[in-house]
Design a protein around this motif. Structure first.
Motif, PDB file in Angstrom:
ATOM      1  N   ILE A   8     -37.881  -4.295   6.577  1.00 19.16           N
ATOM      2  CA  ILE A   8     -38.545  -2.997   6.526  1.00 19.16           C
ATOM      3  C   ILE A   8     -37.472  -1.949   6.748  1.00 19.16           C
ATOM      4  O   ILE A   8     -37.093  -1.643   7.869  1.00 19.16           O
ATOM      5  CB  ILE A   8     -39.657  -2.885   7.575  1.00 19.16           C
ATOM      6  CG1 ILE A   8     -40.669  -4.016   7.384  1.00 19.16           C
ATOM      7  CG2 ILE A   8     -40.359  -1.551   7.476  1.00 19.16           C
ATOM      8  CD1 ILE A   8     -41.776  -4.006   8.399  1.00 19.16           C
ATOM      9  N   GLY A   9     -36.953  -1.421   5.677  1.00 17.01           N
ATOM     10  CA  GLY A   9     -35.789  -0.551   5.757  1.00 17.01           C
ATOM     11  C   GLY A   9     -36.088   0.770   6.439  1.00 17.01           C
ATOM     12  O   GLY A   9     -37.220   1.218   6.519  1.00 17.01           O
TER      13      GLY A   9
ATOM     14  N   ASN B  60     -42.387   1.560   2.230  1.00 15.95           N
ATOM     15  CA  ASN B  60     -43.691   1.051   1.848  1.00 15.95           C
ATOM     16  C   ASN B  60     -43.564  -0.201   0.993  1.00 15.95           C
ATOM     17  O   ASN B  60     -44.271  -1.195   1.190  1.00 15.95           O
ATOM     18  CB  ASN B  60     -44.474   2.126   1.085  1.00 15.95           C
ATOM     19  CG  ASN B  60     -44.787   3.330   1.959  1.00 15.95           C
ATOM     20  OD1 ASN B  60     -44.687   3.264   3.173  1.00 15.95           O
ATOM     21  ND2 ASN B  60     -45.153   4.430   1.327  1.00 15.95           N
ATOM     22  N   THR B  61     -42.652  -0.193   0.020  1.00 21.94           N
ATOM     23  CA  THR B  61     -42.425  -1.352  -0.820  1.00 21.94           C
ATOM     24  C   THR B  61     -41.829  -2.497  -0.013  1.00 21.94           C
ATOM     25  O   THR B  61     -42.192  -3.657  -0.186  1.00 21.94           O
ATOM     26  CB  THR B  61     -41.491  -0.995  -1.984  1.00 21.94           C
ATOM     27  OG1 THR B  61     -42.090   0.052  -2.747  1.00 21.94           O
ATOM     28  CG2 THR B  61     -41.249  -2.193  -2.877  1.00 21.94           C
ATOM     29  N   ALA B  62     -40.917  -2.184   0.893  1.00 20.71           N
ATOM     30  CA  ALA B  62     -40.259  -3.216   1.695  1.00 20.71           C
ATOM     31  C   ALA B  62     -41.239  -3.936   2.605  1.00 20.71           C
ATOM     32  O   ALA B  62     -41.142  -5.149   2.801  1.00 20.71           O
ATOM     33  CB  ALA B  62     -39.128  -2.603   2.503  1.00 20.71           C
ATOM     34  N   ILE B  63     -42.191  -3.224   3.185  1.00 16.86           N
ATOM     35  CA  ILE B  63     -43.199  -3.843   4.035  1.00 16.86           C
ATOM     36  C   ILE B  63     -43.979  -4.882   3.245  1.00 16.86           C
ATOM     37  O   ILE B  63     -44.152  -6.025   3.678  1.00 16.86           O
ATOM     38  CB  ILE B  63     -44.152  -2.781   4.604  1.00 16.86           C
ATOM     39  CG1 ILE B  63     -43.444  -1.919   5.648  1.00 16.86           C
ATOM     40  CG2 ILE B  63     -45.389  -3.429   5.223  1.00 16.86           C
ATOM     41  CD1 ILE B  63     -44.226  -0.694   6.032  1.00 16.86           C
ATOM     42  N   GLY B  64     -44.448  -4.498   2.078  1.00 18.55           N
ATOM     43  CA  GLY B  64     -45.208  -5.425   1.254  1.00 18.55           C
ATOM     44  C   GLY B  64     -44.382  -6.613   0.802  1.00 18.55           C
ATOM     45  O   GLY B  64     -44.881  -7.743   0.743  1.00 18.55           O
TER      46      GLY B  64
ATOM     47  N   LEU C 273     -48.360  -6.137   9.324  1.00 20.74           N
ATOM     48  CA  LEU C 273     -47.706  -5.771   8.066  1.00 20.74           C
ATOM     49  C   LEU C 273     -48.729  -5.415   6.993  1.00 20.74           C
ATOM     50  O   LEU C 273     -48.530  -4.488   6.203  1.00 20.74           O
ATOM     51  CB  LEU C 273     -46.809  -6.908   7.588  1.00 20.74           C
ATOM     52  CG  LEU C 273     -45.623  -7.274   8.492  1.00 20.74           C
ATOM     53  CD1 LEU C 273     -44.876  -8.473   7.925  1.00 20.74           C
ATOM     54  CD2 LEU C 273     -44.678  -6.097   8.681  1.00 20.74           C
ATOM     55  N   LEU C 274     -49.838  -6.159   6.966  1.00 20.35           N
ATOM     56  CA  LEU C 274     -50.892  -5.868   5.995  1.00 20.35           C
ATOM     57  C   LEU C 274     -51.514  -4.501   6.257  1.00 20.35           C
ATOM     58  O   LEU C 274     -51.734  -3.711   5.325  1.00 20.35           O
ATOM     59  CB  LEU C 274     -51.954  -6.960   6.060  1.00 20.35           C
ATOM     60  CG  LEU C 274     -53.154  -6.816   5.119  1.00 20.35           C
ATOM     61  CD1 LEU C 274     -52.707  -6.816   3.671  1.00 20.35           C
ATOM     62  CD2 LEU C 274     -54.154  -7.946   5.367  1.00 20.35           C
ATOM     63  N   LEU C 275     -51.795  -4.200   7.526  1.00 22.79           N
ATOM     64  CA  LEU C 275     -52.381  -2.901   7.855  1.00 22.79           C
ATOM     65  C   LEU C 275     -51.407  -1.764   7.553  1.00 22.79           C
ATOM     66  O   LEU C 275     -51.822  -0.687   7.103  1.00 22.79           O
ATOM     67  CB  LEU C 275     -52.802  -2.863   9.319  1.00 22.79           C
ATOM     68  CG  LEU C 275     -53.986  -3.757   9.690  1.00 22.79           C
ATOM     69  CD1 LEU C 275     -54.203  -3.771  11.198  1.00 22.79           C
ATOM     70  CD2 LEU C 275     -55.261  -3.324   8.978  1.00 22.79           C
ATOM     71  N   LEU C 276     -50.114  -1.992   7.773  1.00 24.48           N
ATOM     72  CA  LEU C 276     -49.117  -0.993   7.383  1.00 24.48           C
ATOM     73  C   LEU C 276     -49.138  -0.774   5.871  1.00 24.48           C
ATOM     74  O   LEU C 276     -49.053   0.364   5.387  1.00 24.48           O
ATOM     75  CB  LEU C 276     -47.725  -1.426   7.835  1.00 24.48           C
ATOM     76  CG  LEU C 276     -47.413  -1.246   9.320  1.00 24.48           C
ATOM     77  CD1 LEU C 276     -46.154  -2.023   9.682  1.00 24.48           C
ATOM     78  CD2 LEU C 276     -47.254   0.219   9.684  1.00 24.48           C
ATOM     79  N   GLY C 277     -49.251  -1.862   5.127  1.00 26.54           N
ATOM     80  CA  GLY C 277     -49.328  -1.735   3.682  1.00 26.54           C
ATOM     81  C   GLY C 277     -50.574  -1.005   3.231  1.00 26.54           C
ATOM     82  O   GLY C 277     -50.536  -0.181   2.311  1.00 26.54           O
ATOM     83  N   GLU C 278     -51.697  -1.293   3.882  1.00 23.54           N
ATOM     84  CA  GLU C 278     -52.931  -0.593   3.558  1.00 23.54           C
ATOM     85  C   GLU C 278     -52.823   0.891   3.879  1.00 23.54           C
ATOM     86  O   GLU C 278     -53.296   1.744   3.108  1.00 23.54           O
ATOM     87  CB  GLU C 278     -54.097  -1.202   4.339  1.00 23.54           C
ATOM     88  CG  GLU C 278     -54.504  -2.581   3.897  1.00 23.54           C
ATOM     89  CD  GLU C 278     -55.667  -3.135   4.686  1.00 23.54           C
ATOM     90  OE1 GLU C 278     -56.119  -4.239   4.352  1.00 23.54           O
ATOM     91  OE2 GLU C 278     -56.124  -2.468   5.636  1.00 23.54           O
ATOM     92  N   LEU C 279     -52.216   1.200   4.999  1.00 22.20           N
ATOM     93  CA  LEU C 279     -52.045   2.599   5.394  1.00 22.20           C
ATOM     94  C   LEU C 279     -51.191   3.348   4.377  1.00 22.20           C
ATOM     95  O   LEU C 279     -51.475   4.498   4.028  1.00 22.20           O
ATOM     96  CB  LEU C 279     -51.407   2.668   6.777  1.00 22.20           C
ATOM     97  CG  LEU C 279     -51.218   4.049   7.405  1.00 22.20           C
ATOM     98  CD1 LEU C 279     -52.556   4.733   7.634  1.00 22.20           C
ATOM     99  CD2 LEU C 279     -50.464   3.923   8.714  1.00 22.20           C
ATOM    100  N   ALA C 280     -50.165   2.683   3.885  1.00 21.27           N
ATOM    101  CA  ALA C 280     -49.304   3.303   2.882  1.00 21.27           C
ATOM    102  C   ALA C 280     -50.034   3.475   1.555  1.00 21.27           C
ATOM    103  O   ALA C 280     -49.854   4.474   0.849  1.00 21.27           O
ATOM    104  CB  ALA C 280     -48.051   2.452   2.680  1.00 21.27           C
ATOM    105  N   HIS C 281     -50.859   2.506   1.213  1.00 20.24           N
ATOM    106  CA  HIS C 281     -51.563   2.523  -0.072  1.00 20.24           C
ATOM    107  C   HIS C 281     -52.704   3.526  -0.093  1.00 20.24           C
ATOM    108  O   HIS C 281     -52.944   4.209  -1.092  1.00 20.24           O
ATOM    109  CB  HIS C 281     -52.104   1.117  -0.360  1.00 20.24           C
ATOM    110  CG  HIS C 281     -52.788   0.984  -1.689  1.00 20.24           C
ATOM    111  ND1 HIS C 281     -54.152   1.137  -1.844  1.00 20.24           N
ATOM    112  CD2 HIS C 281     -52.290   0.714  -2.927  1.00 20.24           C
ATOM    113  CE1 HIS C 281     -54.470   0.965  -3.122  1.00 20.24           C
ATOM    114  NE2 HIS C 281     -53.365   0.708  -3.788  1.00 20.24           N
TER     115      HIS C 281
END
Length: 436
Positions: free
Chosen positions: A10-11, A18-22, A413-421
């Motif tokens: 996760i850079g 956002n891409t790195a998390i996913g 990580l999934l919730l972070l991705g959802e938050l970003a999306h």
């Protein structure tokens, strides 16, 4: 501090994050678990791996972990159906259903409790007489998550996941209120309240409510939030085990704090904001103050990262000893660095930072992100080495259950991705600009 991984999954660059998390979630964490976890013969998931994930030491199945796996697989399916990540939702929905059926058929008792541990085929383990309201509630969480996923991914198949989830939640809440609950592996010390109980009722109750819309589940959440404010909240501080009788304020049990618990609970509260209007859950600045305080007292200034336990004034827990089993755990393991507080804190700080824009929250998020991603990930295609000594080196030890936890890392990580999306999640908490 350990040497950084070859590449930070996760850079630090927010444009790339956002891409790195996913990518880390899909290519490393989920990839490892989908290869090594599912029991394709009997259903359920294998979790009794060593810390490095190289040896399956037992095929026993703890209901605690099985229920959480159901929720995770269901939530991945839901996220994939909504366009979060390049994944086939049907694969994850099938895994959620298989494991939910295993729990329903082998672990759920008629009285609304669950078997603590079974063998691979689902037979209760002889002599394993432990019981846990936490296992019951994690089963409820899984059933609720699956019910939600079925609505998104495809039409429900008629199985009564919502009824199961609500029944397990309700019976657990009743036993907690009556004081007749059991809480293996860590009994609550006599004469003390436990923050873990209203915390889990908030988190699980909120998810059951999203599946059922029931007044009963909403009331359980509202009551749990009120209990947190009434019994555990001290301005920006949260007491993990406040005494219920006089003369114990000077004990280690009363003084110790669990920063990771607090940080995890804050996003539970925020997601449940619509179920407890006007409460702490609905007061963003107060939630941020609590988060920053937990980070401050829990942070290791020498090595970085969050201590497992801390004193209410920060640093090593102190106070009069009472020869309690849980107190010994606090004293012996306070300076370990565990996967779950760090993973959960990442999402909490990202969520609260997104909703408020507060600089102190964003600063703690970046500090925690840098430490976490330099310390825990095991490398490409691997999960995390979850249990660490104070200096960040791996530690082969048991935390709560003798398992490699499949839940907290992937969930965060999934919730972070959802938050970003989608800055406005389906839960009740209102969102805003994403900092992760």
């Amino acid at each position: 501090m350990p040497e950084p991984a070859e590449a930070d999954p996760i850079g630090a660059n927010p444009i790339e994050a956002n891409t790195a998390i996913g990518r880390h979630l899909v290519d490393d964490v989920l990839a490892w678990w989908m290869q090594h976890g599912p029991d394709r013969e009997h259903g359920g998931v294998f979790t009794c791996w060593n810390n490095a994930g190289t040896t399956l030491v037992s095929t026993d199945k703890y209901t605690w972990s099985q229920g959480r796996w159901v929720w995770l697989m269901a939530r991945v399916a839901t996220a994939a159906a909504r366009g979060v990540g390049d994944l086939d939702p049907a694969i994850y929905l099938a895994q959620a259903r298989s494991t939910a059926a295993f729990v329903r058929d082998h672990a759920v008792r008629p009285d609304g409790t669950t078997v603590f541990v079974t063998d691979r085929a689902g037979r209760p383990k002889p002599g394993a007489g432990e019981a846990s309201v936490f296992a019951d509630l994690f089963a409820a969480l899984g059933f609720a998550g699956l019910a939600q996923a079925e609505r998104v991914v495809e039409a429900p198949d008629g199985e009564r996941w919502t009824d199961l989830g609500e029944r397990l939640l309700a019976t657990a809440a009743e036993r907690i209120a009556a004081g007749t609950f059991e809480s293996a592996p860590y009994p609550v010390p006599a004469g003390h309240a436990s923050f873990a109980l209203p915390m889990i009722l908030t988190g699980v109750g909120e998810q059951v409510h999203r599946a059922t819309g029931s007044d009963r589940s909403a009331g359980i959440v509202s009551d749990a939030v009120a209990q947190i404010e009434r019994t555990h909240l001290r301005e920006a501080d949260v007491a993990e085990m406040p005494p219920l009788v006089s003369g114990r304020d000077d004990t280690m049990l009363a003084r110790h704090r669990a920063p990771g618990h607090v940080l995890e609970a804050l996003w539970f509260l925020r997601h449940a904001a619509d179920l407890a209007p006007g409460s702490l859950a609905d007061r963003l600045d107060d939630l941020c103050d609590v988060a920053v305080h937990a980070c401050r007292i829990g942070w290791d200034d020498e090595h970085g990262g969050l201590f497992r336990f801390a004193d209410r004034d920060g640093g090593e827990p102190r106070g009069r000893r009472t020869d309690d089993r849980y107190e010994a755990l606090v004293a012996d393991t306070w300076d370990t660095k565990l996967w779950w507080p760090h993973a959960e804190a990442l999402y909490t700080l990202a969520l609260l930072g997104a909703q408020t824009g507060r600089a102190d929250v964003a600063e703690w998020y970046e500090r925690l992100r840098a430490y976490t991603m330099a310390t825990f990930p095991a490398g490409p295609g691997q999960e995390w080495i979850q249990i660490r000594r104070r200096d960040g080196s791996p530690l082969e030890a048991t935390v709560a259950l003798p398992v490699k936890d499949p839940f907290h890392i992937a969930r965060a990580l999934l919730l972070l991705g959802e938050l970003a999306h989608d800055p406005l999640p389906p839960e009740g908490g209102r969102s805003g600009r994403v900092i992760a």
